[in-house]
Design a protein around this motif. Structure first.
Motif, PDB file in Angstrom:
ATOM      1  N   VAL A 165       0.842  -1.197   0.000  1.00 28.34           N
ATOM      2  CA  VAL A 165       0.000   0.000   0.000  1.00 28.34           C
ATOM      3  C   VAL A 165       0.879   1.251   0.000  1.00 28.34           C
ATOM      4  CG1 VAL A 165      -1.767   1.295   1.259  1.00 28.34           C
ATOM      5  CG2 VAL A 165      -1.900  -1.205   1.128  1.00 28.34           C
ATOM      6  N   THR A 166       1.945   1.241   0.789  1.00 27.37           N
ATOM      7  CA  THR A 166       2.944   2.308   0.781  1.00 27.37           C
ATOM      8  C   THR A 166       4.319   1.661   0.712  1.00 27.37           C
ATOM      9  OG1 THR A 166       3.256   2.419   3.188  1.00 27.37           O
ATOM     10  CG2 THR A 166       1.478   3.752   2.241  1.00 27.37           C
ATOM     11  N   THR A 167       5.313   2.447   0.285  1.00 21.68           N
ATOM     12  CA  THR A 167       6.661   1.881   0.188  1.00 21.68           C
ATOM     13  C   THR A 167       7.690   2.793   0.841  1.00 21.68           C
ATOM     14  OG1 THR A 167       6.787   2.758  -2.082  1.00 21.68           O
ATOM     15  CG2 THR A 167       6.274   0.420  -1.825  1.00 21.68           C
ATOM     16  N   HIS A 168       8.215   3.744   0.101  1.00 24.31           N
ATOM     17  CA  HIS A 168       9.385   4.488   0.558  1.00 24.31           C
ATOM     18  C   HIS A 168       9.018   5.749   1.326  1.00 24.31           C
ATOM     19  CE1 HIS A 168      11.085   2.156  -2.976  1.00 24.31           C
ATOM     20  NE2 HIS A 168      11.734   1.706  -1.931  1.00 24.31           N
ATOM     21  N   ILE A 169       8.338   5.560   2.453  1.00 26.92           N
ATOM     22  CA  ILE A 169       8.052   6.657   3.372  1.00 26.92           C
ATOM     23  C   ILE A 169       8.212   6.139   4.799  1.00 26.92           C
ATOM     24  CG2 ILE A 169       6.491   7.875   1.790  1.00 26.92           C
ATOM     25  CD1 ILE A 169       4.147   6.705   3.293  1.00 26.92           C
ATOM     26  N   LEU A 171       7.393   5.526   8.890  1.00 26.07           N
ATOM     27  CA  LEU A 171       6.232   4.883   9.498  1.00 26.07           C
ATOM     28  C   LEU A 171       5.150   5.878   9.912  1.00 26.07           C
ATOM     29  CD1 LEU A 171       7.934   2.110  11.671  1.00 26.07           C
ATOM     30  CD2 LEU A 171       6.677   1.822   9.530  1.00 26.07           C
ATOM     31  N   ILE A 172       5.541   7.018  10.465  1.00 34.28           N
ATOM     32  CA  ILE A 172       4.536   8.017  10.855  1.00 34.28           C
ATOM     33  C   ILE A 172       3.811   8.532   9.619  1.00 34.28           C
ATOM     34  CG2 ILE A 172       4.216  10.311  11.854  1.00 34.28           C
ATOM     35  CD1 ILE A 172       6.520   9.679  13.768  1.00 34.28           C
ATOM     36  N   ASP A 173       4.572   8.816   8.561  1.00 37.18           N
ATOM     37  CA  ASP A 173       3.949   9.284   7.321  1.00 37.18           C
ATOM     38  C   ASP A 173       3.077   8.198   6.704  1.00 37.18           C
ATOM     39  OD1 ASP A 173       5.239  11.750   7.521  1.00 37.18           O
ATOM     40  OD2 ASP A 173       7.018  11.004   6.477  1.00 37.18           O
ATOM     41  N   MET A 174       3.487   6.951   6.868  1.00 35.25           N
ATOM     42  CA  MET A 174       2.704   5.838   6.335  1.00 35.25           C
ATOM     43  C   MET A 174       1.317   5.808   6.956  1.00 35.25           C
ATOM     44  SD  MET A 174       1.633   2.624   7.627  1.00 35.25           S
ATOM     45  CE  MET A 174       2.881   2.174   8.831  1.00 35.25           C
ATOM     46  N   VAL A 175       1.248   5.920   8.266  1.00 33.40           N
ATOM     47  CA  VAL A 175      -0.054   5.876   8.942  1.00 33.40           C
ATOM     48  C   VAL A 175      -0.935   7.023   8.472  1.00 33.40           C
ATOM     49  CG1 VAL A 175      -1.213   6.007  11.172  1.00 33.40           C
ATOM     50  CG2 VAL A 175       0.878   4.667  10.947  1.00 33.40           C
ATOM     51  N   PHE A 260      -3.488 -18.203   0.618  1.00 39.01           N
ATOM     52  CA  PHE A 260      -3.702 -16.970  -0.132  1.00 39.01           C
ATOM     53  C   PHE A 260      -2.762 -16.912  -1.337  1.00 39.01           C
ATOM     54  CE2 PHE A 260      -4.668 -15.795   4.353  1.00 39.01           C
ATOM     55  CZ  PHE A 260      -6.021 -15.528   4.193  1.00 39.01           C
ATOM     56  N   ASP A 261      -3.223 -16.208  -2.377  1.00 38.68           N
ATOM     57  CA  ASP A 261      -2.398 -15.988  -3.565  1.00 38.68           C
ATOM     58  C   ASP A 261      -1.622 -14.682  -3.485  1.00 38.68           C
ATOM     59  OD1 ASP A 261      -3.453 -18.293  -5.133  1.00 38.68           O
ATOM     60  OD2 ASP A 261      -5.328 -17.168  -4.953  1.00 38.68           O
ATOM     61  N   LEU A 262      -2.052 -13.779  -2.608  1.00 39.56           N
ATOM     62  CA  LEU A 262      -1.435 -12.462  -2.514  1.00 39.56           C
ATOM     63  C   LEU A 262      -1.659 -11.903  -1.120  1.00 39.56           C
ATOM     64  CD1 LEU A 262      -0.164  -9.978  -4.089  1.00 39.56           C
ATOM     65  CD2 LEU A 262      -2.519  -9.203  -4.443  1.00 39.56           C
ATOM     66  N   VAL A 263      -0.630 -11.229  -0.608  1.00 38.74           N
ATOM     67  CA  VAL A 263      -0.749 -10.504   0.655  1.00 38.74           C
ATOM     68  C   VAL A 263      -0.623  -9.014   0.370  1.00 38.74           C
ATOM     69  CG1 VAL A 263       0.231 -10.104   2.949  1.00 38.74           C
ATOM     70  CG2 VAL A 263       0.238 -12.416   1.987  1.00 38.74           C
ATOM     71  N   VAL A 264      -1.526  -8.229   0.926  1.00 36.86           N
ATOM     72  CA  VAL A 264      -1.457  -6.769   0.836  1.00 36.86           C
ATOM     73  C   VAL A 264      -0.768  -6.260   2.101  1.00 36.86           C
ATOM     74  CG1 VAL A 264      -2.759  -4.615   0.650  1.00 36.86           C
ATOM     75  CG2 VAL A 264      -3.556  -6.668  -0.554  1.00 36.86           C
ATOM     76  N   ALA A 265       0.451  -5.752   1.945  1.00 39.18           N
ATOM     77  CA  ALA A 265       1.212  -5.217   3.070  1.00 39.18           C
ATOM     78  C   ALA A 265       0.992  -3.711   3.154  1.00 39.18           C
ATOM     79  CB  ALA A 265       2.701  -5.513   2.901  1.00 39.18           C
ATOM     80  N   MET A 266       0.960  -3.195   4.369  1.00 36.13           N
ATOM     81  CA  MET A 266       0.682  -1.775   4.546  1.00 36.13           C
ATOM     82  C   MET A 266       1.905  -0.887   4.348  1.00 36.13           C
ATOM     83  SD  MET A 266      -2.511  -1.389   5.030  1.00 36.13           S
ATOM     84  CE  MET A 266      -3.155  -2.863   4.243  1.00 36.13           C
ATOM     85  N   TYR A 267       3.094  -1.439   4.599  1.00 35.96           N
ATOM     86  CA  TYR A 267       4.292  -0.596   4.490  1.00 35.96           C
ATOM     87  C   TYR A 267       5.487  -1.434   4.065  1.00 35.96           C
ATOM     88  CZ  TYR A 267       4.827  -2.265   9.345  1.00 35.96           C
ATOM     89  OH  TYR A 267       4.906  -3.053  10.479  1.00 35.96           O
TER      90      TYR A 267
END
Length: 330
Positions: A165-169, A171-175, A260-267
């Protein structure tokens, strides 16, 4: 059906990119399924071939139309922008600018329909910035060059696929950045790419942000209820088989087990950690949402071994195979 042309960007010329490109193309495997075309610097490729003791010739071509695509000959669109004495293993503005220019030319070829896919060797973010191109990484750079507002990073390792969902930011900015709309769009992109890859009904696990996916408000500030639950419910209402928010440790265990075929990671690290434990040398990075196909190795420039010939080409070979698989056929 014709073999697709894959534009291979050489990556940061001070890193292992030139070596893994040469090693991968010294094998006949890719030529049997596709037509590889390197976008880079011919001098650096010849140097890498000498380092790796690879029995290949480097042929300079203006574009794909002049390429032979024959095993034993590496066709290279030579941008001639790397000094002969550029040291390996050091951050360099010249190398960062060269890496940018390789990608820029590959995108031009792909958007113009002259190549079917792009496969990228690694760049160095510090060098990229020093060269005047301030992007967090390949994903954001490719989005900029193609005029794409939003893309996702998908990692494919043996037995595990992860989309972020997010990558190069931070953790605070991610939330702060994550909202239900972004999570839903990421689920949608992951579902579409799996459908295009032949997975009939993708089973998708959606991670939480907090430990234990918040455990009903015990951890965090109910981010799961606000940012993730509505996205999962919306996806399921559209017929997508999405489950979550799930604790990340449970989700990855179950995905590796085959649930599962895919995992959606948050960061970034939530998704990258499990993938790299399973197989950094065989992992592939796919940018989802671009108007062009792009795959990449799932490792960095490895400055500590650059120029020694020790870098392995397994991830590059797998990235090339997946680029061929995803590329449109004429």
């Amino acid at each position: 059906m014709s073999k697709p042309i894959v534009a291979i960007t050489m990556g940061d010329p001070a890193g292992i990119g030139p070596e893994i490109v040469v090693k991968a193309l010294a094998s006949p495997a890719i030529y049997e399924i596709g037509r590889p075309l390197v976008i880079g610097d011919a001098k650096r490729l010849r140097h890498a071939a000498n380092i790796c003791d690879a029995a290949v010739d480097i042929a300079v071509v203006e574009g794909p139309e002049g390429a032979a695509f024959e095993h034993g000959r590496i066709d290279c669109v030579d941008l001639d922008c790397v000094p002969k004495d550029l040291p390996f293993g050091a951050v360099s503005a010249i190398a960062g600018d060269a890496a940018y220019r390789f990608i820029e030319r590959a995108v031009e070829l792909a958007v113009g329909g002259r190549v079917g896919a792009i496969c990228t060797a690694p760049l160095n973010k510090e060098a990229l910035h020093a060269g005047g191109h301030v992007f967090p990484g390949h994903t954001e750079l490719l989005a900029h060059l193609t005029g794409t507002e939003e893309v996702s990073m998908l990692l494919n390792a043996p037995g595990l696929r992860v989309i972020h969902v997010t990558t190069h930011i931070g953790l605070i900015d991610m939330v702060r950045k994550i909202d239900a709309g972004l999570v839903k769009r990421t689920i949608d992109r992951g579902n579409r790419v799996l459908l295009s890859a032949g997975v009939e009904r993708p089973r998708i696990a959606v991670c939480g942000i907090n430990p234990h996916a918040g455990e009903n408000g015990l951890f965090g500030y109910r981010e799961e209820e606000e940012k993730i639950v509505p996205a999962v419910e919306a996806a399921r209402a559209e017929g997508i088989d999405a489950q979550g928010p799930l604790p990340a440790d449970t989700a990855f265990f179950r995905a590796k087990r085959g649930d599962f075929d895919l995992v959606v990671a948050m960061y970034h690290d939530q998704g990258h950690g499990p993938v790299k434990v399973l197989g950094i040398e065989e992992g592939v990075n796919i940018t989802v949402g671009l108007p062009v196909i792009r795959t990449s190795v799932d490792h960095g420039t490895a400055f500590d071994i650059a120029g020694t010939g020790r870098a392995g080409e397994a991830s590059m070979l797998e990235a090339l195979r997946q680029a061929v698989d995803l590329a449109p056929r004429a």
